[in-house]
Structure formats: structure tokens, C-alpha cells
Design a protein around this motif. Structure first.
Motif, PDB file in Angstrom:
ATOM      1  N   PRO A   1      67.126 -29.117 -37.981  1.00  0.00           N
ATOM      2  CA  PRO A   1      67.973 -27.955 -37.699  1.00  0.00           C
ATOM      3  C   PRO A   1      67.438 -26.754 -38.461  1.00  0.00           C
ATOM      4  CG  PRO A   1      69.087 -29.480 -39.191  1.00  0.00           C
ATOM      5  CD  PRO A   1      67.824 -30.150 -38.754  1.00  0.00           C
ATOM      6  N   LEU A   2      67.128 -25.680 -37.751  1.00  0.00           N
ATOM      7  CA  LEU A   2      66.498 -24.518 -38.365  1.00  0.00           C
ATOM      8  C   LEU A   2      67.001 -23.256 -37.675  1.00  0.00           C
ATOM      9  CD1 LEU A   2      64.306 -23.817 -40.548  1.00  0.00           C
ATOM     10  CD2 LEU A   2      62.677 -23.685 -38.656  1.00  0.00           C
ATOM     11  N   TYR A   3      67.254 -22.234 -38.474  1.00  0.00           N
ATOM     12  CA  TYR A   3      67.805 -20.982 -37.946  1.00  0.00           C
ATOM     13  C   TYR A   3      67.027 -19.799 -38.517  1.00  0.00           C
ATOM     14  CZ  TYR A   3      71.791 -23.933 -36.773  1.00  0.00           C
ATOM     15  OH  TYR A   3      72.589 -24.933 -36.278  1.00  0.00           O
ATOM     16  N   ALA A   4      66.898 -18.759 -37.709  1.00  0.00           N
ATOM     17  CA  ALA A   4      66.486 -17.452 -38.215  1.00  0.00           C
ATOM     18  C   ALA A   4      67.762 -16.722 -38.597  1.00  0.00           C
ATOM     19  CB  ALA A   4      65.713 -16.690 -37.151  1.00  0.00           C
ATOM     20  N   LYS A   5      67.886 -16.421 -39.892  1.00  0.00           N
ATOM     21  CA  LYS A   5      69.118 -15.820 -40.411  1.00  0.00           C
ATOM     22  C   LYS A   5      68.908 -14.338 -40.701  1.00  0.00           C
ATOM     23  CE  LYS A   5      72.602 -16.968 -41.543  1.00  0.00           C
ATOM     24  NZ  LYS A   5      73.000 -17.416 -42.889  1.00  0.00           N
TER      25      LYS A   5
ATOM     26  N   PRO B   1      64.790 -11.008 -41.580  1.00  0.00           N
ATOM     27  CA  PRO B   1      65.305 -12.369 -41.401  1.00  0.00           C
ATOM     28  C   PRO B   1      64.566 -13.384 -42.276  1.00  0.00           C
ATOM     29  CG  PRO B   1      63.823 -11.828 -39.611  1.00  0.00           C
ATOM     30  CD  PRO B   1      63.958 -10.579 -40.433  1.00  0.00           C
ATOM     31  N   LYS B   2      65.221 -14.507 -42.481  1.00  0.00           N
ATOM     32  CA  LYS B   2      64.649 -15.620 -43.224  1.00  0.00           C
ATOM     33  C   LYS B   2      64.870 -16.886 -42.399  1.00  0.00           C
ATOM     34  CE  LYS B   2      68.956 -16.585 -45.693  1.00  0.00           C
ATOM     35  NZ  LYS B   2      69.629 -16.753 -46.989  1.00  0.00           N
ATOM     36  N   LEU B   3      64.133 -17.932 -42.732  1.00  0.00           N
ATOM     37  CA  LEU B   3      64.326 -19.230 -42.085  1.00  0.00           C
ATOM     38  C   LEU B   3      65.263 -20.083 -42.941  1.00  0.00           C
ATOM     39  CD1 LEU B   3      60.716 -20.150 -40.870  1.00  0.00           C
ATOM     40  CD2 LEU B   3      62.682 -19.538 -39.441  1.00  0.00           C
ATOM     41  N   LEU B   4      66.202 -20.741 -42.291  1.00  0.00           N
ATOM     42  CA  LEU B   4      67.189 -21.543 -43.016  1.00  0.00           C
ATOM     43  C   LEU B   4      67.420 -22.861 -42.285  1.00  0.00           C
ATOM     44  CD1 LEU B   4      69.485 -21.339 -45.355  1.00  0.00           C
ATOM     45  CD2 LEU B   4      70.997 -21.120 -43.390  1.00  0.00           C
TER      46      LEU B   4
ATOM     47  N   SER C   1      55.605 -17.280 -38.843  1.00  0.00           N
ATOM     48  CA  SER C   1      56.748 -16.407 -38.597  1.00  0.00           C
ATOM     49  C   SER C   1      56.682 -15.105 -39.380  1.00  0.00           C
ATOM     50  CB  SER C   1      58.046 -17.125 -38.971  1.00  0.00           C
ATOM     51  OG  SER C   1      58.148 -17.280 -40.380  1.00  0.00           O
ATOM     52  N   ARG C   2      55.951 -15.111 -40.486  1.00  0.00           N
ATOM     53  CA  ARG C   2      55.854 -13.947 -41.376  1.00  0.00           C
ATOM     54  C   ARG C   2      57.224 -13.522 -41.917  1.00  0.00           C
ATOM     55  NH1 ARG C   2      50.850 -11.892 -41.517  1.00  0.00           N
ATOM     56  NH2 ARG C   2      49.413 -12.398 -39.810  1.00  0.00           N
ATOM     57  N   MET C   3      58.160 -14.459 -41.979  1.00  0.00           N
ATOM     58  CA  MET C   3      59.457 -14.164 -42.580  1.00  0.00           C
ATOM     59  C   MET C   3      59.343 -14.250 -44.096  1.00  0.00           C
ATOM     60  SD  MET C   3      62.281 -15.829 -40.044  1.00  0.00           S
ATOM     61  CE  MET C   3      62.179 -15.594 -38.264  1.00  0.00           C
ATOM     62  N   SER C   4      60.337 -13.685 -44.771  1.00  0.00           N
ATOM     63  CA  SER C   4      60.266 -13.581 -46.228  1.00  0.00           C
ATOM     64  C   SER C   4      60.288 -14.933 -46.914  1.00  0.00           C
ATOM     65  CB  SER C   4      61.434 -12.743 -46.747  1.00  0.00           C
ATOM     66  OG  SER C   4      62.662 -13.466 -46.635  1.00  0.00           O
TER      67      SER C   4
END
Length: 380
Positions: free
Chosen positions: A75-79, A105-108, A143-146
Motif C-alpha cells: 500500500p503506497l500513496y502520494a501524499k 508530495p511525498k511517498l507514504l 519519482s523525485r519526491m522529497s
């Protein structure tokens, strides 16, 4: 192992892309009975609009297929915010903002709005789980998310993520353990005199206020019960000047899809309902979730949210009652501290170093806190 040639990777924007049969088979293959990981619970969150892109929880579930078989999933979300997580990173986000860097956004990876420990790396075997971790590492780079955050994983999975380069963070919850009690009095007899006396006094206050309580199992919960419970749930959030995360459609959906796992406690006075609490459970574990009241009665919260579920655990032989996030007051009612885990990866090297140093200090403080709590054990 070559990930791309061994499994077919996919990113799912909806659980329907995996299907209930495949998801349930994966949970069964690894012996996972946690109701919050069930297709019914997660799908209800998404289908009801409680956890979706519009509310800041955009599903990006990771999946690895072996032919037509779902071999692993996460289970993974872009928050786009940090609400509904219970592992707080607001200070990290603020530090990014002060330095002109985007944190969202971050991945959670988490069960939305649910601070319950369980599998996050769902896999049929160790090989598939290792491949899933590799897939996660690929995605967080692409994703290059933080950052990437995995909340409340089981400890072995937390350690696996640490090996993969994540930083671990610990926390504390309070759980009640059934020592084979036959009655509620058997349980309270094991407590210190003052704790036992206080519990009896709290229960007496509720009775003397003319309040009666009834426990309603899943199939017997009516739509009127759900409407009243949701009214109580909304009232709790209103009292804290915040907006509720979950809507009535969500509660109706889980009531219909997973009745064997659900129990409402409804408090009544003068022939009308005044308060309600909701728990989810398996044959081994009960999870305290939500409570609310439309009329104040001293000690009713403890009766509806703790003592009635405890009686249910004793009657049903349920081994563990997980009391949810925070709440040192639970110790006076027989709950003991348990360590929880989360895993974190930050892309920015300087911030990652700073967070790592912070977590080392925080972790030492948590260890000392747990030791202090254990010294205040409520039992004889």
C-alpha cells in the motif's frame, strides 16, 4: 536477481486493478489476518472518497506479478500533506519550507488514518519481498519526491527497510494482554488496589447516571446505528476543531463488507442513544478505533471505549486489545507500553543527515520513556 525479468511490476491507482481475489490470496499466503489490510477495508477507504487523490491520498500501490499471480504488493500513496498519519513529520516539512525546498508530495506506505502495526511489504515469500523492496527503491528514485515513509511496519519488515537504507523511528502505543481471564473481575483483581478502585468507581458513575450499554455485532448493526455512530464521530472532531477523515459511506461499506470484524458499543439513556464506540477485531486481536458522544456523562468514554471492549475480549478469548495511538492514561486501565516502528528515507543528503541525528536522540528518549513506564506497571 533481476527484478524486471523475474516479476512483472505495476503501479496500481486502484485496488480493483489487482482484484479482491488476488489481494486476499496474497494476504492468505503470508498469513496476514489484519483487517485493516483487507481488500474490503482499503477499497472502502478509496471508494467512499475518504482516501483518494482529492483528499491528498493518491493511491500508487506497488505490485509484482508472477504470471497471473500477485506475488507481492505494498500500500503506497502520494501524499500532499501529513494529516491522518500519527507519526508526525510536521517539523521536517517546516524545515524544508524555511529553506525553500518542497517537502510535498511525498511517498507514504500506511493504512490511512490507522495507527495499527502490520505488514507493509506484502509478499508470498522472502524472494518476492526482497524484490518488492527493490521496486520501492526504484520508485522513490524515479519519482523525485522529497521522501518515502513507511508507517507502523512489523519489526522484521522495519529491519529489512533499514538494511535497504531507511532510517528507523520508534514510538509507543499501549496494548492490553489477556492472561486467560474468565471475567472482568478476574482482570481487575490483578491490578493494584488504587487502580482497581478507580475502575470500579468509573463504571459505577456511568450506571448511576442511568446509562445502559449494548454491544452490537456486525450483521446486527442497522443503518440507524451507523448514522448515529457517524454523528458521534463527527462530534468528536468538531470538539477538537478539525474535520473528520471518514464519511458515512465508508462506515456503511465496511459494515456490509466485513461484518465479522466489527462491533459497535452504543450507550443509551432515557431510551435514546447518547454515545458510541467502534472496534474492529479478529479472533486474536481487538483494535480500538473511534468514539464519540452527543451528551456528556462523566467516565462514559472509559466505559464505552475501554471497559466494554475489554469485557468482549474476555468473553471471546481475544488475546490482545490494541488501544490505538498515544494515551498514557491507558496504563491505569491495564494497558502496557509497546514499541512501534516507522521507516524513513529522505532524498536531500543534508536533511537526511539532520533527521538521522534527530532520530538517534529521539530513539534514546523513547527507550528511556518505555523503561519509566514499565516501572509504573499498574499490576500487583
Amino acid at each position: 536477481m533481476a527484478l524486471m525479468t523475474t516479476y512483472r511490476p505495476a503501479i496500481l491507482s486502484s485496488l480493483t486493478e489487482a482484484g479482491e481475489a488476488a489481494w486476499s490470496a496474497l494476504l492468505a499466503a503470508q498469513g496476514e489476518a489484519n483487517p485493516f489490510l483487507s481488500y474490503a477495508f482499503l477499497h472502502a477507504l478509496h471508494a467512499s472518497g475518504s482516501a483518494c487523490a482529492e483528499t491528498g491520498w493518491q493511491p500508487q500501490y506497488l505490485a509484482l506479478w508472477d504470471g497471473s499471480v500477485l506475488a507481492a504488493a505494498m500500500p503506497l500513496y502520494a501524499k500532499s500533506h501529513s494529516y491522518g498519519e500519527y507519526v508526525f513529520d510536521w517539523a521536517w516539512a517546516e524545515a524544508y519550507h524555511r529553506n525553500g525546498i518542497e517537502y510535498y508530495p511525498k511517498l507514504l506506505s500506511a493504512i490511512p488514518f490507522t495507527p495499527v502495526t502490520g505488514s507493509r511489504l506484502l509478499a508470498r515469500d522472502d524472494e518476492a519481498r526482497a524484490a518488492l523492496v527493490a521496486f520501492l527503491l526504484e520508485q522513490q528514485q524515479a519519482s523525485r519526491m522529497s521522501s518515502t515513509h513507511v508507517l507502523y511496519p512489523a519489526q522484521p519488515q522495519a529491519l529489512l527497510l533499514k538494511e535497504a537504507g531507511f532510517m528507523l523511528r520508534s514510538g509507543v502505543q499501549f496494548h492490553w494482554i489477556n492472561q486467560g481471564y474468565h471475567t472482568f473481575d478476574d482482570f481487575t483483581a490483578t491490578l493494584e488496589h488504587k487502580k482497581r478502585k478507580n475502575i470500579r468507581a468509573e463504571r459505577r458513575k456511568v450506571r448511576e447516571a442511568g446509562v445502559t450499554l449494548r454491544r452490537v455485532r456486525g450483521f446486527d448493526i442497522t443503518d440507524a446505528d451507523w448514522r448515529f455512530f457517524h454523528r458521534c464521530y463527527e462530534t468528536t472532531y468538531a470538539e477538537h476543531r478539525s474535520s473528520p477523515y471518514l464519511n458515512l459511506a465508508f462506515f456503511r461499506d465496511i459494515g456490509a463488507a466485513m461484518p465479522d470484524n466489527i462491533m459497535l458499543t452504543i450507550a443509551e439513556r432515557g431510551g435514546r442513544p447518547i454515545a458510541s464506540s467502534l472496534v474492529l477485531h479478529t479472533k486474536d486481536t481487538l483494535y480500538g478505533r473511534y468514539w464519540g458522544a452527543v451528551e456528556h456523562v462523566p467516565c462514559l468514554h472509559f466505559e464505552a471505549a475501554y471497559y466494554q471492549p475489554l469485557e468482549f475480549c474476555i468473553e471471546q478469548g481475544i488475546k490482545t486489545f490494541e488501544g490505538g495511538a498515544q494515551g498514557e492514561h491507558k496504563m491505569a486501565r491495564g494497558f502496557l507500553p509497546q514499541q512501534t516502528w516507522s521507516a524513513h528515507w529522505l532524498a536531500h543528503p543534508s536533511f537526511a543527515d539532520a533527521v538521522e541525528r534527530f532520530l538517534e536522540r529521539e530513539g534514546a528518549g523513547i527507550a528511556n520513556y518505555i523503561d519509566e513506564l514499565n516501572e509504573r506497571n499498574p499490576f500487583k
